[in-house]
Design an enzyme around this catalytic site. Sequence first.
Site, mmCIF file in Angstrom:
data_model
loop_
_atom_site.group_PDB
_atom_site.id
_atom_site.type_symbol
_atom_site.label_atom_id
_atom_site.label_comp_id
_atom_site.label_asym_id
_atom_site.label_seq_id
_atom_site.Cartn_x
_atom_site.Cartn_y
_atom_site.Cartn_z
ATOM 1 N N ASP B 128 35.180 78.892 -15.455
ATOM 2 C CA ASP B 128 35.705 78.011 -14.427
ATOM 3 C C ASP B 128 36.825 77.172 -15.042
ATOM 4 O O ASP B 128 36.581 76.384 -15.961
ATOM 5 C CB ASP B 128 34.593 77.128 -13.879
ATOM 6 C CG ASP B 128 34.993 76.508 -12.550
ATOM 7 O OD1 ASP B 128 35.813 77.120 -11.831
ATOM 8 O OD2 ASP B 128 34.493 75.421 -12.224
ATOM 9 N N HIS B 135 43.994 68.033 -8.364
ATOM 10 C CA HIS B 135 42.552 67.842 -8.573
ATOM 11 C C HIS B 135 42.276 67.189 -9.918
ATOM 12 O O HIS B 135 41.452 66.271 -10.025
ATOM 13 C CB HIS B 135 41.810 69.173 -8.481
ATOM 14 C CG HIS B 135 40.380 69.090 -8.954
ATOM 15 N ND1 HIS B 135 39.404 68.385 -8.285
ATOM 16 C CD2 HIS B 135 39.766 69.601 -10.062
ATOM 17 C CE1 HIS B 135 38.255 68.478 -8.950
ATOM 18 N NE2 HIS B 135 38.453 69.205 -10.026
ATOM 19 N N GLU B 201 33.465 72.907 -4.208
ATOM 20 C CA GLU B 201 34.790 72.966 -4.815
ATOM 21 C C GLU B 201 35.485 74.204 -4.268
ATOM 22 O O GLU B 201 34.990 75.325 -4.437
ATOM 23 C CB GLU B 201 34.717 73.001 -6.355
ATOM 24 C CG GLU B 201 34.230 71.689 -6.949
ATOM 25 C CD GLU B 201 34.577 71.518 -8.439
ATOM 26 O OE1 GLU B 201 34.764 72.523 -9.147
ATOM 27 O OE2 GLU B 201 34.650 70.351 -8.881
ATOM 28 N N GLU B 203 37.840 76.993 -4.503
ATOM 29 C CA GLU B 203 38.521 77.668 -5.610
ATOM 30 C C GLU B 203 38.939 79.080 -5.212
ATOM 31 O O GLU B 203 38.437 79.654 -4.247
ATOM 32 C CB GLU B 203 37.605 77.749 -6.843
ATOM 33 C CG GLU B 203 37.173 76.391 -7.363
ATOM 34 C CD GLU B 203 36.614 76.450 -8.781
ATOM 35 O OE1 GLU B 203 36.875 77.444 -9.487
ATOM 36 O OE2 GLU B 203 35.918 75.498 -9.163
ATOM 37 N N ASP B 235 32.450 76.548 -6.043
ATOM 38 C CA ASP B 235 31.783 76.091 -7.266
ATOM 39 C C ASP B 235 30.949 74.851 -6.916
ATOM 40 O O ASP B 235 31.331 73.718 -7.216
ATOM 41 C CB ASP B 235 32.854 75.771 -8.307
ATOM 42 C CG ASP B 235 32.258 75.243 -9.591
ATOM 43 O OD1 ASP B 235 31.189 75.718 -9.978
ATOM 44 O OD2 ASP B 235 32.879 74.347 -10.190
ATOM 45 N N ARG B 239 27.468 66.059 -8.418
ATOM 46 C CA ARG B 239 28.328 65.070 -9.096
ATOM 47 C C ARG B 239 27.559 64.048 -9.905
ATOM 48 O O ARG B 239 28.052 63.565 -10.928
ATOM 49 C CB ARG B 239 29.190 64.340 -8.058
ATOM 50 C CG ARG B 239 30.105 65.236 -7.266
ATOM 51 C CD ARG B 239 31.090 65.951 -8.141
ATOM 52 N NE ARG B 239 31.980 66.790 -7.338
ATOM 53 C CZ ARG B 239 32.779 67.710 -7.846
ATOM 54 N NH1 ARG B 239 32.796 67.957 -9.150
ATOM 55 N NH2 ARG B 239 33.561 68.414 -7.058
ATOM 56 N N GLN B 242 26.447 65.775 -13.052
ATOM 57 C CA GLN B 242 27.657 65.998 -13.857
ATOM 58 C C GLN B 242 28.096 64.718 -14.568
ATOM 59 O O GLN B 242 28.453 64.730 -15.745
ATOM 60 C CB GLN B 242 28.779 66.491 -12.931
ATOM 61 C CG GLN B 242 30.039 66.952 -13.649
ATOM 62 C CD GLN B 242 31.084 67.526 -12.674
ATOM 63 O OE1 GLN B 242 30.845 67.638 -11.476
ATOM 64 N NE2 GLN B 242 32.239 67.896 -13.201
ATOM 65 N N LYS B 255 26.555 72.515 -12.544
ATOM 66 C CA LYS B 255 27.284 73.648 -11.972
ATOM 67 C C LYS B 255 26.465 74.930 -12.052
ATOM 68 O O LYS B 255 26.981 75.988 -11.720
ATOM 69 C CB LYS B 255 28.573 73.867 -12.772
ATOM 70 C CG LYS B 255 29.453 72.634 -12.925
ATOM 71 C CD LYS B 255 30.378 72.469 -11.757
ATOM 72 C CE LYS B 255 31.503 71.493 -12.081
ATOM 73 N NZ LYS B 255 32.552 71.572 -11.046
ATOM 74 N N THR B 259 27.014 79.447 -7.640
ATOM 75 C CA THR B 259 28.450 79.606 -7.410
ATOM 76 C C THR B 259 28.582 80.743 -6.409
ATOM 77 O O THR B 259 28.121 81.855 -6.685
ATOM 78 C CB THR B 259 29.180 79.990 -8.717
ATOM 79 O OG1 THR B 259 28.910 78.985 -9.700
ATOM 80 C CG2 THR B 259 30.682 80.107 -8.501
ATOM 81 N N GLU B 365 36.843 64.083 -4.094
ATOM 82 C CA GLU B 365 38.218 63.603 -3.928
ATOM 83 C C GLU B 365 38.438 63.026 -2.537
ATOM 84 O O GLU B 365 39.067 61.993 -2.384
ATOM 85 C CB GLU B 365 39.212 64.741 -4.172
ATOM 86 C CG GLU B 365 39.308 65.155 -5.626
ATOM 87 C CD GLU B 365 40.152 66.414 -5.773
ATOM 88 O OE1 GLU B 365 41.379 66.329 -5.616
ATOM 89 O OE2 GLU B 365 39.575 67.480 -6.033
#
Lengths: 424, 424
Positions: B128, B135, B201, B203, B235, B239, B242, B255, B259, B365
């Site tokens: 990843d 970002h 996420e 991606e 993904d 949070r 993390q 993570k 996925t 975000e």
Amino acid sequence: MRTSWVPGSEDPESDFPLGNLPYGVFSEAGGAPRCGVAIGSMVLDLAGVEEAGLFGDSTPLGFSEGALNRFMETGPQSWARVRDRLKELLAADGSPDLRDNSALRDRLLFPLDQVQMYLPIVVRGYTDFYAGRQHAFNSGSILRGPKNALTPNWPHMPIAYNGRTSTVVVSGTPVRRPLGQTKPAGSEMPLFGPSKRLDIEVEFGAVVGLGTELGQTLTVEEAWERIFGFVLLNDWSARDIQRWEGQPLGPFQAKAFATSISPWVVTRAALEPLRCAGPERDQPLLPYLQEPANYFFDVTIDAHLTPSGGKASRIVRTNTRHLYYSAPQLLTHHAIGGCRMQSGDLLGSGTISGPDKGSFGCLMEQTWGGRDEVTLENGGTRNFLEDGDTVTFSGWGEVDGRRIGFGTCEGKILPALERIGLGH
Amino acid sequence: MRTSWVPGSEDPESDFPLGNLPYGVFSEAGGAPRCGVAIGSMVLDLAGVEEAGLFGDSTPLGFSEGALNRFMETGPQSWARVRDRLKELLAADGSPDLRDNSALRDRLLFPLDQVQMYLPIVVRGYTDFYAGRQHAFNSGSILRGPKNALTPNWPHMPIAYNGRTSTVVVSGTPVRRPLGQTKPAGSEMPLFGPSKRLDIEVEFGAVVGLGTELGQTLTVEEAWERIFGFVLLNDWSARDIQRWEGQPLGPFQAKAFATSISPWVVTRAALEPLRCAGPERDQPLLPYLQEPANYFFDVTIDAHLTPSGGKASRIVRTNTRHLYYSAPQLLTHHAIGGCRMQSGDLLGSGTISGPDKGSFGCLMEQTWGGRDEVTLENGGTRNFLEDGDTVTFSGWGEVDGRRIGFGTCEGKILPALERIGLGH
């Protein structure tokens, strides 16, 4: 203590007495890779033992495969049954089935020094932990100073990153010095070229024998039952690449060029007499990580460095009992969030460092970030590895005066590739 | 522009016109998983096409396998040959071999809404990256403030970590809210329990078709040739986990629980008309990363959130042209240090965020670290995902008024497991 009739198995220097019986994958000249067990100075062909019906009419054990995964998937009861049977077949006072059948012996036993060894497992996932307190403290001190050496999470859980399975290689595979980006102190722009700070990491690798379903969690006790065995592991590291790339997402290219493991997987059963208490805890662990028993081992690991054409110098002597988190704690933490674990997952302990300098498990710690030098037997010195250097790990525990050993985990450094076609 | 005789292929809403022809793995009721290609509202059974001899007397293409890896290993020339032949077989003005053979058509074409889809590839390695500048800036600003948002290495190379291959799942697979350690602000000790900050996420995933040998390096141009195609990739990220685990070695458990990828791999050839220029560079790249051509794509990706029993709200619209590093740059950097790449390696781009809030590719975000709320169509709001929420990605580029589309990449959040047997 029982003895074996196999040549070399009563040699007190041998890593492979009857009490050990580690599994690996081998071939003799012209043969196909298949599973074997080391005993004395020989390897016993387990595919042949299975074919000859010497395991009885059990379900297939998968020993004719070129990896242990199939056998590991048969589960802990099967592992115990096979171990018991192998002890009977190989003990001097055991079954005559192999001992007294010279044709079968000739067909199934090969001298260790005449076989080729392969990766013992298909590595499904490779996770590298950071479970040694002294190493975490030392490397944190070198990078961030002693006050901020341990990150606040460290005493609460085993910290880890996913490594690269595609470059896990068996002992003996040469290791090419990697190319990469570095940013030396004083340089305004990063540079591209061969790593100048190539290092070893002395680690203990746990092999997961039985996996989990997606979302299945494990207690520490359940995790223990799923660990098949252990290998020596050298997590080769390019410190200058690591330093530049490591923030904010951790090591990547600095660890991706090679990870060497020993060809023999020493089983949890063989290490049973070496179990010992874990460390004193800085703080109590959360309940899911608490251990109902002793899951650490008293296993010594040495690292020797041999310059090209030179003499071997011991550069590290450490012990796996210096780890802070045990293998089942690593596996429990790994699975707890819903990560599916698989038969053949490899869990590196992280560098094992004891309290004194000679027991620090990598050159970065021994030279304190490259500042000091390690002196070799012939008077040479090293900050980091040079091309042509060979590094050899050996590991063993002592039980009743005999070694329960891991053989060796070795790699020789090749010079970096020429950068043809890369615009340099 | 050529058209196809297959039902649905001329519908302007369809993701799968003749110009697309994405590959996947499917089964119809009672059938075995095998490779297929999407066209209009149908899937064409490629194992059957191969078996019927319609590819001519080429070497075996591996389409009866339950993954595309074997076909990908046949290499770029073979990919081009098969694509040309499929176009001929499916074009209204093409070969009659399939078009005019109703028995064969009935046997080889299945309605898309009646087949089951599988992971299109055996994922050998999952990496990843963090290749979106906005970002990286946004998440760095949230964590470290805008002055230190981008780490110094960021403009010089694609930063990445190795993800967990064992939990890459195909679109439609439910996603269980993970358990883990977190340390909320104000709490002295870490807590164990379900993540409270579950995120997406957005991606773009590149699928490596042809790997490298251990130590083989690639130029950006060579890397481009080895990329087979692209998928949508979510993904999923916890949070709070993390935040607590992420130092010093990067994301791990946050993570590792899932996925998701779309079942259809859209080939590089299909995206050819969508190639566009890359970003302006903050600083010149080192030569090994410089691009001789345009390797970015104008592909829009939307994310919709549908609460349990509720209405879908679009929460993201972004575009892959916002990425800073292209897929071949990711692959070149990955291989440059000696990491062996394999057919079936999956390279996630990292979250794709454009300049404005509606184009930010994750809730962290959009809500600026959970401070703000995202408003849904029915008046509900979200800081992070709730149990029962379904998130659906769709992606497409426009060529001559037709969509070259990716289908969808979707997952529904299941509540966390009860923590039975874990000492809570």
